[in-house]
Write a protein that holds these residues in place. Structure first.
Motif: not given
Length: 171
Positions: A124-128, A139-152
């Motif tokens: 099981i991998l838990l990532c925080d 940060q700008d909301a669009a930038k946060i969404v882009w970073i999270l999308n890239d990570m996932f």
């Protein structure tokens, strides 16, 4: 005649009033033989008693029907509330657990606290993301969404490359 006019009246008292009037008219329109006063009183008493019994019967029937209707409405409301709660519970489970487990628990009617699966080889991998709240505040909301999308997306690609099953992404 009474059976035909019954649907026109909602209240039992109106129905009995019309019934009494109808019986009275029938009584008056019948040819009268040489009746004595006693015959007339007996006949009138018979009609009165029939109407009284009909009044009591219809009143009791109407009272019972209203109680049953109220109970039926309450039952329908409770069924609707139960269905909404079951849907809400299933939605909450789907957000927490994999859909295959929720489906098995619901189909087999297994209490969730008694449900278990055994896996021989499992990790099981838990990532925080440490400091994410502080980072995202500036940060700008669009930038946060882009970073999270890239990570996932990178996590998903690694799961596919390694041939492992990703159960759930929360966050």
């Amino acid at each position: 005649v009474i059976v035909l006019i019954r649907p026109l009246f909602r209240d039992a008292v109106q129905y009995i009033g019309v019934a009494c009037l109808t019986f009275f008219l029938i009584f008056l329109l019948q040819p009268v033989p040489e009746w004595t006063t006693l015959d007339f009183v007996i006949r009138w008493y018979e009609i009165f008693m029939v109407n009284l019994i009909a009044l009591i019967t219809v009143y009791d029937s109407e009272k019972t029907n209203r109680k049953l209707y109220g109970a039926l409405q309450l039952l329908r409301k409770q069924e609707h509330t139960l269905a909404m709660e079951q849907h809400r519970s299933a939605s909450m489970l789907m957000n927490i657990l994999p859909s295959s487990i929720v489906t098995k628990v619901q189909e087999d009617h297994i209490p969730l606290r008694a449900f278990s699966l055994e896996f021989k080889h499992c990790s099981i991998l838990l990532c925080d993301i440490v400091g994410f709240t502080m980072f995202s505040a500036g940060q700008d909301a669009a930038k946060i969404v882009w970073i999270l999308n890239d990570m996932f997306t990178k996590f998903d690609d690694e799961c596919c490359a390694l041939g492992v099953e990703k159960i759930k992404t929360i966050g």
